[in-house]
Design a protein around this motif. Structure first.
Motif, mmCIF file in Angstrom:
data_model
loop_
_atom_site.group_PDB
_atom_site.id
_atom_site.type_symbol
_atom_site.label_atom_id
_atom_site.label_comp_id
_atom_site.label_asym_id
_atom_site.label_seq_id
_atom_site.Cartn_x
_atom_site.Cartn_y
_atom_site.Cartn_z
ATOM 1 N N LEU A 36 35.836 33.726 49.522
ATOM 2 C CA LEU A 36 36.325 32.588 50.288
ATOM 3 C C LEU A 36 37.834 32.527 50.112
ATOM 4 O O LEU A 36 38.326 32.277 49.017
ATOM 5 N N GLY A 37 38.574 32.780 51.148
ATOM 6 C CA GLY A 37 40.019 32.744 51.082
ATOM 7 C C GLY A 37 40.588 32.593 52.475
ATOM 8 O O GLY A 37 39.859 32.687 53.471
ATOM 9 N N VAL A 38 41.876 32.384 52.550
ATOM 10 C CA VAL A 38 42.512 32.252 53.856
ATOM 11 C C VAL A 38 42.737 33.628 54.467
ATOM 12 O O VAL A 38 42.319 33.912 55.592
ATOM 13 N N ARG A 39 43.376 34.525 53.725
ATOM 14 C CA ARG A 39 43.636 35.881 54.214
ATOM 15 C C ARG A 39 42.593 36.874 53.724
ATOM 16 O O ARG A 39 42.516 37.984 54.251
ATOM 17 N N ASP A 40 41.814 36.497 52.741
ATOM 18 C CA ASP A 40 40.897 37.446 52.108
ATOM 19 C C ASP A 40 39.450 37.003 52.231
ATOM 20 O O ASP A 40 38.638 37.215 51.338
ATOM 21 N N ARG A 41 39.109 36.368 53.337
ATOM 22 C CA ARG A 41 37.742 35.901 53.541
ATOM 23 C C ARG A 41 36.883 37.044 54.075
ATOM 24 O O ARG A 41 37.277 37.769 54.987
ATOM 25 N N GLY A 42 35.700 37.209 53.485
ATOM 26 C CA GLY A 42 34.784 38.238 53.960
ATOM 27 C C GLY A 42 33.775 38.621 52.909
ATOM 28 O O GLY A 42 33.906 38.279 51.732
ATOM 29 N N ASP A 43 32.764 39.329 53.321
ATOM 30 C CA ASP A 43 31.689 39.742 52.422
ATOM 31 C C ASP A 43 32.032 41.053 51.729
ATOM 32 O O ASP A 43 32.798 41.878 52.242
ATOM 33 N N LEU A 44 31.449 41.240 50.557
ATOM 34 C CA LEU A 44 31.576 42.473 49.795
ATOM 35 C C LEU A 44 30.308 42.643 48.974
ATOM 36 O O LEU A 44 29.355 41.876 49.140
ATOM 37 N N HIS A 45 30.286 43.611 48.089
ATOM 38 C CA HIS A 45 29.047 43.939 47.386
ATOM 39 C C HIS A 45 29.350 44.323 45.942
ATOM 40 O O HIS A 45 30.427 44.832 45.630
ATOM 41 N N LEU A 46 28.369 44.094 45.080
ATOM 42 C CA LEU A 46 28.440 44.544 43.688
ATOM 43 C C LEU A 46 27.421 45.647 43.492
ATOM 44 O O LEU A 46 26.217 45.443 43.729
ATOM 45 N N ALA A 47 27.875 46.826 43.056
ATOM 46 C CA ALA A 47 26.961 47.938 42.817
ATOM 47 C C ALA A 47 25.953 47.558 41.733
ATOM 48 O O ALA A 47 26.315 46.963 40.722
ATOM 49 N N ARG A 48 24.696 47.876 41.969
ATOM 50 C CA ARG A 48 23.677 47.604 40.949
ATOM 51 C C ARG A 48 23.893 48.500 39.742
ATOM 52 O O ARG A 48 24.347 49.643 39.853
ATOM 53 N N SER A 49 23.528 47.966 38.583
ATOM 54 C CA SER A 49 23.649 48.710 37.335
ATOM 55 C C SER A 49 22.299 48.676 36.632
ATOM 56 O O SER A 49 21.974 47.723 35.929
ATOM 57 N N GLY A 50 21.506 49.702 36.852
ATOM 58 C CA GLY A 50 20.181 49.755 36.245
ATOM 59 C C GLY A 50 19.348 48.555 36.643
ATOM 60 O O GLY A 50 19.310 48.146 37.807
ATOM 61 N N ALA A 51 18.697 47.956 35.642
ATOM 62 C CA ALA A 51 17.824 46.806 35.899
ATOM 63 C C ALA A 51 18.523 45.485 35.582
ATOM 64 O O ALA A 51 17.864 44.476 35.317
ATOM 65 N N PHE A 52 19.856 45.481 35.606
ATOM 66 C CA PHE A 52 20.613 44.269 35.313
ATOM 67 C C PHE A 52 20.894 43.467 36.577
ATOM 68 O O PHE A 52 21.036 44.029 37.672
ATOM 69 N N ASN A 53 20.992 42.150 36.395
ATOM 70 C CA ASN A 53 21.379 41.239 37.469
ATOM 71 C C ASN A 53 22.609 40.459 37.032
ATOM 72 O O ASN A 53 22.703 40.031 35.881
ATOM 73 N N PRO A 54 23.567 40.210 37.935
ATOM 74 C CA PRO A 54 24.773 39.457 37.570
ATOM 75 C C PRO A 54 24.459 37.988 37.324
ATOM 76 O O PRO A 54 23.674 37.372 38.053
ATOM 77 N N THR A 55 25.082 37.412 36.294
ATOM 78 C CA THR A 55 24.875 35.999 35.979
ATOM 79 C C THR A 55 26.169 35.205 35.885
ATOM 80 O O THR A 55 26.135 33.971 35.876
ATOM 81 N N ALA A 56 27.329 35.863 35.801
ATOM 82 C CA ALA A 56 28.608 35.143 35.738
ATOM 83 C C ALA A 56 29.744 36.118 36.024
ATOM 84 O O ALA A 56 29.596 37.331 35.854
ATOM 85 N N CYS A 57 30.881 35.542 36.452
ATOM 86 C CA CYS A 57 32.070 36.367 36.661
ATOM 87 C C CYS A 57 33.294 35.608 36.162
ATOM 88 O O CYS A 57 33.289 34.375 36.072
ATOM 89 N N ALA A 58 34.323 36.360 35.831
ATOM 90 C CA ALA A 58 35.598 35.761 35.402
ATOM 91 C C ALA A 58 36.686 36.802 35.598
ATOM 92 O O ALA A 58 36.468 37.997 35.358
ATOM 93 N N PHE A 59 37.857 36.353 36.042
ATOM 94 C CA PHE A 59 38.982 37.251 36.243
ATOM 95 C C PHE A 59 39.881 37.285 35.008
ATOM 96 O O PHE A 59 40.107 36.260 34.358
ATOM 97 N N LEU A 60 40.406 38.472 34.705
ATOM 98 C CA LEU A 60 41.485 38.599 33.742
ATOM 99 C C LEU A 60 42.802 38.294 34.450
ATOM 100 O O LEU A 60 42.882 38.329 35.683
ATOM 101 N N LEU A 61 43.844 38.008 33.695
ATOM 102 C CA LEU A 61 45.127 37.618 34.285
ATOM 103 C C LEU A 61 45.709 38.712 35.175
ATOM 104 O O LEU A 61 46.449 38.422 36.126
ATOM 105 N N ASN A 62 45.394 39.980 34.905
ATOM 106 C CA ASN A 62 45.939 41.068 35.714
ATOM 107 C C ASN A 62 45.149 41.290 37.003
ATOM 108 O O ASN A 62 45.476 42.190 37.782
ATOM 109 N N GLY A 63 44.094 40.496 37.219
ATOM 110 C CA GLY A 63 43.303 40.619 38.436
ATOM 111 C C GLY A 63 42.015 41.394 38.276
ATOM 112 O O GLY A 63 41.162 41.372 39.182
#
Length: 342
Positions: A230-257
């Motif tokens: 969700l962004g003004v210039r960067d709005r759009g869908d993307l994908h997270l590659a699956r990693s084995g039998a894991f499911n994503p539960t949280a995300c966080a950015f580092l200061l460098n992006g």
């Protein structure tokens, strides 16, 4: 001007007015009742992780210590999201519709306890307490900063899938929800496998200021989990590659992006967890995000790890904090685990 004749109410009319007043108060009560409630949290220190002591290397991170937490309040638990407002103030959300805010106390650099903790019910856009589990299932939270100061939190919900902002007052969240527009395909998901991760890109990111949302188990492209920006210039869908039998539960950015993604697995009735570090330039509309695993653990070292955030301490150390969701089960634990970037 002719005056209208004065009406006589009488006892029956007065009783009717009283009943009407009580009805009005009852309708207003959910919006103003159940104010923030201070609670006391007790913690047992965790010093070992995968055989390491605080200060020792664990995979690609440094172990800093942890806590097993408890409180004599039935709504302390089910923690599904975490965000830090500064070096010690935090806000968490539970999947039964509560904010948990306070401060994380450190001693010699290791987590010691949660202090100044308050519980506050999450409310809808009318200011009313969320009516049921379907609408109250908060799974992710991230802080919104303006001019370097935290001014609000952004919360993601599953089941009744949506995103909403809530004001902060002296570091405490509350008030009526302010809905945030999300893609139609996402809002139409009405399952507990929809929004699980929400985080906002920092200034150094190529998508600075954009909100990243990752679903827990919804796919729109083979071999990936669905996500959106969700962004003004960067709005759009993307994908997270699956990693084995894991499911994503949280995300966080580092200061460098760079993006950290916390993932959970369940193997032989035992939880596993891992953190992937995704390069900053992989986070863009249309991309498939992937990266190296910088931490993996299973068994008694972890539990149902669902929450994560990153903050920088006064000494410049970058801390990564994980928290588990005990699902309000006696056989699961409320864990807080801290690591540092080397």
């Amino acid at each position: 001007m002719t005056k209208s004749p004065r009406k006589w109410h009488g006892p029956a009319a007065d009783m009717g007015l009283a009943r009407a007043a009580l009805v009005c108060l009852a309708l207003l009560a959910p919006a103003f009742g159940n104010a923030a409630e201070p609670i006391s949290v007790s913690s047992q220190t965790i010093t070992r992780f995968k055989g390491a002591n605080p200060g020792e290397r664990v995979d690609g991170l440094i172990w800093r210590g942890g806590l097993q937490m408890g409180a004599n309040h039935r709504q302390f638990g089910g923690i599904s999201g975490l965000t830090f407002l500064d070096t010690d103030r935090f806000v968490m959300v539970s999947d039964e519709g509560w904010f948990i805010s306070g401060r994380l106390e450190l001693a010699d650099g290791q987590p010691r306890n949660l202090i100044d903790v308050e519980l506050e019910p999450i409310r809808n856009s009318s200011g009313n307490i969320l009516p049921n589990r379907f609408s109250a299932d908060a799974e992710a939270i991230t802080a919104i900063f303006r001019n370097g100061q935290p001014v609000a939190v952004r919360v993601g919900f599953e089941n009744l899938t949506r995103v909403a902002d809530f004001d902060l007052t002296d570091g405490r969240p509350g008030g009526a929800a302010r809905p945030v527009t999300i893609p139609e395909w996402l809002s139409q998901l009405r399952t507990n496998e929809s929004i699980e991760s929400v985080c906002i890109a920092p200034p150094a990111s190529p998508v600075a200021g954009s909100t990243l949302i990752i679903t827990e188990a919804h796919s729109r492209q083979p071999g990936t989990w669905a996500a959106t920006l969700l962004g003004v210039r960067d709005r759009g869908d993307l994908h997270l590659a699956r990693s084995g039998a894991f499911n994503p539960t949280a995300c966080a950015f580092l200061l460098n992006g760079d993006l950290l993604v916390l993932e959970r697995g369940l193997f032989m009735l035992s939880f596993s967890t891992q953190i992937r570090r995704v390069p900053a330039d992989h986070v863009r509309p249309g991309a498939v995000m992937d990266g190296e695993v910088i931490l993996s653990a299973s068994g008694r070292d972890v539990d149902n790890m669902e929450a994560m955030d990153v903050r920088t301490l006064f000494n410049g150390e970058v801390r990564i904090t994980l928290v588990s969701d005990d699902n309000f089960n006696s056989f699961q634990r409320n864990l807080l685990l801290e690591f540092a970037l080397p």
